[in-house]
Design a protein around this motif. Sequence first.
Motif, mmCIF file in Angstrom:
data_model
loop_
_atom_site.group_PDB
_atom_site.id
_atom_site.type_symbol
_atom_site.label_atom_id
_atom_site.label_comp_id
_atom_site.label_asym_id
_atom_site.label_seq_id
_atom_site.Cartn_x
_atom_site.Cartn_y
_atom_site.Cartn_z
ATOM 1 N N VAL A 1 0.855 -1.202 0.000
ATOM 2 C CA VAL A 1 0.000 0.000 0.000
ATOM 3 C C VAL A 1 0.886 1.246 0.000
ATOM 4 N N TYR A 2 1.898 1.225 0.857
ATOM 5 C CA TYR A 2 2.784 2.390 0.983
ATOM 6 C C TYR A 2 3.527 2.660 -0.323
ATOM 7 N N GLU A 3 4.071 1.600 -0.912
ATOM 8 C CA GLU A 3 4.889 1.784 -2.119
ATOM 9 C C GLU A 3 4.057 2.201 -3.319
ATOM 10 N N SER A 4 2.761 1.891 -3.291
ATOM 11 C CA SER A 4 1.937 2.308 -4.430
ATOM 12 C C SER A 4 1.199 3.620 -4.151
ATOM 13 N N HIS A 5 1.537 4.290 -3.047
ATOM 14 C CA HIS A 5 0.922 5.580 -2.706
ATOM 15 C C HIS A 5 -0.590 5.485 -2.546
ATOM 16 N N ALA A 6 -1.096 4.291 -2.217
ATOM 17 C CA ALA A 6 -2.541 4.152 -2.025
ATOM 18 C C ALA A 6 -2.907 4.614 -0.615
ATOM 19 N N TRP B 1 -0.827 12.683 3.553
ATOM 20 C CA TRP B 1 -0.949 11.428 2.791
ATOM 21 C C TRP B 1 -2.398 11.186 2.367
ATOM 22 N N VAL B 2 -3.312 11.401 3.309
ATOM 23 C CA VAL B 2 -4.718 11.100 3.043
ATOM 24 C C VAL B 2 -5.289 12.041 1.987
ATOM 25 N N GLU B 3 -4.891 13.310 2.041
ATOM 26 C CA GLU B 3 -5.515 14.282 1.133
ATOM 27 C C GLU B 3 -4.820 14.352 -0.211
ATOM 28 N N ARG B 4 -3.621 13.784 -0.303
ATOM 29 C CA ARG B 4 -2.888 13.856 -1.563
ATOM 30 C C ARG B 4 -3.709 13.187 -2.659
ATOM 31 N N GLY B 5 -3.903 13.892 -3.759
ATOM 32 C CA GLY B 5 -4.611 13.305 -4.885
ATOM 33 C C GLY B 5 -6.111 13.448 -4.808
ATOM 34 N N GLY C 1 -7.709 16.400 -4.336
ATOM 35 C CA GLY C 1 -8.157 17.758 -4.652
ATOM 36 C C GLY C 1 -8.537 18.514 -3.397
ATOM 37 N N LEU C 2 -8.064 18.068 -2.214
ATOM 38 C CA LEU C 2 -8.467 18.706 -0.962
ATOM 39 C C LEU C 2 -7.338 19.520 -0.341
ATOM 40 N N GLU C 3 -6.168 19.514 -0.994
ATOM 41 C CA GLU C 3 -5.026 20.187 -0.378
ATOM 42 C C GLU C 3 -5.358 21.662 -0.168
ATOM 43 N N SER C 4 -4.990 22.172 0.995
ATOM 44 C CA SER C 4 -5.390 23.565 1.279
ATOM 45 C C SER C 4 -4.597 24.557 0.432
ATOM 46 N N GLN C 5 -3.326 24.242 0.157
ATOM 47 C CA GLN C 5 -2.540 25.126 -0.729
ATOM 48 C C GLN C 5 -2.163 24.351 -1.988
ATOM 49 N N GLY C 6 -2.281 25.009 -3.113
ATOM 50 C CA GLY C 6 -1.816 24.411 -4.374
ATOM 51 C C GLY C 6 -2.423 23.048 -4.631
ATOM 52 N N GLY C 7 -3.711 22.902 -4.367
ATOM 53 C CA GLY C 7 -4.367 21.593 -4.449
ATOM 54 C C GLY C 7 -4.208 20.929 -5.796
ATOM 55 N N LYS C 8 -4.356 21.721 -6.875
ATOM 56 C CA LYS C 8 -4.345 21.121 -8.220
ATOM 57 C C LYS C 8 -2.994 20.463 -8.492
ATOM 58 N N LYS C 9 -1.913 21.201 -8.220
ATOM 59 C CA LYS C 9 -0.588 20.668 -8.527
ATOM 60 C C LYS C 9 -0.299 19.431 -7.667
ATOM 61 N N GLU C 10 -0.633 19.539 -6.378
ATOM 62 C CA GLU C 10 -0.458 18.392 -5.458
ATOM 63 C C GLU C 10 -1.130 17.162 -6.033
ATOM 64 N N ARG C 11 -2.393 17.380 -6.492
ATOM 65 C CA ARG C 11 -3.181 16.247 -6.951
ATOM 66 C C ARG C 11 -2.574 15.660 -8.223
ATOM 67 N N ASP C 12 -2.152 16.551 -9.137
ATOM 68 C CA ASP C 12 -1.537 16.081 -10.386
ATOM 69 C C ASP C 12 -0.290 15.253 -10.086
ATOM 70 N N ASP C 13 0.535 15.776 -9.183
ATOM 71 C CA ASP C 13 1.784 15.072 -8.859
ATOM 72 C C ASP C 13 1.471 13.700 -8.280
ATOM 73 N N TRP C 14 0.441 13.664 -7.416
ATOM 74 C CA TRP C 14 0.065 12.390 -6.806
ATOM 75 C C TRP C 14 -0.411 11.412 -7.872
ATOM 76 N N ALA C 15 -1.290 11.884 -8.773
ATOM 77 C CA ALA C 15 -1.849 10.988 -9.800
ATOM 78 C C ALA C 15 -0.731 10.455 -10.687
ATOM 79 N N LYS C 16 0.242 11.336 -11.007
ATOM 80 C CA LYS C 16 1.356 10.906 -11.867
ATOM 81 C C LYS C 16 2.181 9.838 -11.152
ATOM 82 N N THR C 17 2.529 10.122 -9.887
ATOM 83 C CA THR C 17 3.343 9.163 -9.128
ATOM 84 C C THR C 17 2.634 7.827 -9.064
ATOM 85 N N ARG C 18 1.315 7.911 -8.772
ATOM 86 C CA ARG C 18 0.518 6.697 -8.590
ATOM 87 C C ARG C 18 0.448 5.894 -9.893
ATOM 88 N N SER C 19 0.196 6.579 -11.016
ATOM 89 C CA SER C 19 0.046 5.841 -12.267
ATOM 90 C C SER C 19 1.409 5.346 -12.753
#
Length: 468
Positions: A350-355, A437-441, A443-461
Amino acid sequence: VDHEDLLGPIQEYDRRVHEGIIRNDEHQRGIIQSLQHLHDELAHYAAPPVIQPTLESLKPSRSLFSWFGGGGGNSRGGPVGGSVPGNLPRGLYLFGDVGSGKTMMMDLFYDTLPPSVRTKTRIHFHNFMQDVHRRLHQIKMQHGSDIDAVPFVAAQIAEQANVLCFDEFQCTDVADAMILRRLLESLMSHGVVLVTTSNRHPDELYKNGIQRDSFVPAIQLLKSRLHVINLDSTTDYRKIPRPPSGVYHTPLDNHAASHAEKWFRFLGDPETPEPHPEVQRVWGREIIVPRVSGRCAWFTFDELIGRPTSAADYIELMRSYDAFVVTEVPGMTFRQRDLARRFITFIDAVYESHAKLVLTTAVPLAELFVSRAEMEESMKGGPAAGRSVEEAMSHMMDDLEHNAEQLSKSNLFTGDEEAFAFARALSRLTEMGSKLWVERGMGLESQGGKKERDDWAKTRSRQMEDSM
């Protein structure tokens, strides 16, 4: 024809907005217009009858190299089963992050396909490729391994689907990469229209894969034969507020069930929150996933860890789901090494796949793998003698890396490796419980949510594609 059957994606979108099922979004509306165009084209398109290939035409060509090459006709490189018909409508390739509405878009398109479409199939791409390899294997068993089985399989699939819809297109495997272009081209030659969602642009597929050169023609084909559309906008379509509690709940009291329920609804698909079972296959074995919503899977500890499972099973689950709820986790004495090892292997996956991971546990995290009695026993006469178990536990959690060394000298573990795996699992659980960790990806990040989420989705995929 019943008027209902002629509803297109736009009317269906309007209806769902009107009923309050989804909210109106202009960026999305523009994309749904592309779905509508294809819908209108399909209303006047008749797929040609499927012509089954002959065994003779599929005997191997003389040159080994034509397998990789771009030769024409029926050589192993070119279009198999004939050329792509001139009137084949261009399909769609919709890509975007978690929360960009991919599933909802595909629902709109698939649910409103016009009656002129005689056969249609919608399938998760990973499951589709598993099925393709199974069929290829059957044909080779039947007709010998020198036969080119791809056109046979494409013809079988074309019989079942004039329109073929894939959820989550990705290439994770060299065996897929080697055949994808020929398979897709062969399907198109039978007049099959392809519509797919993905979490990345075609150019980003199979980025660091083995023999990626052999996959590049598949990318060119996708780009030339499908409209590639980016779904990402600033809106995230998850409407359920994040539960106020953390992801881990102890003990297994009356609140444990509602804790799991809330998180499952939040991490699952808000539009269809009711759980359903799914089956994943790995190495010919079935893994039954008892409760699924969207990309979230819910197991009891016993369902997941209480039976013989392996790292391969967990990796397969990571490909299929982004979040896991595991309930009724008992405290394990380190004497129950099998259970503890399996659970630690799962936590690592779970940890290694950023889930994401939600747990309900009988005991606090620090006591998950070592019982208080064992801790007391191991402290006797040691450097921690005289301390309370509470102190020892919190001291252990404070600095797991350093304490792993001390732990490895205690009589709790069979060796350094076991002690380090245990300490690392606890430290990873702590990190996976953090807000970040929980909010990454999500779209809930309080600052720079979009970029955070994009980075998370990229890492995850990326991680999913590179775990070959």
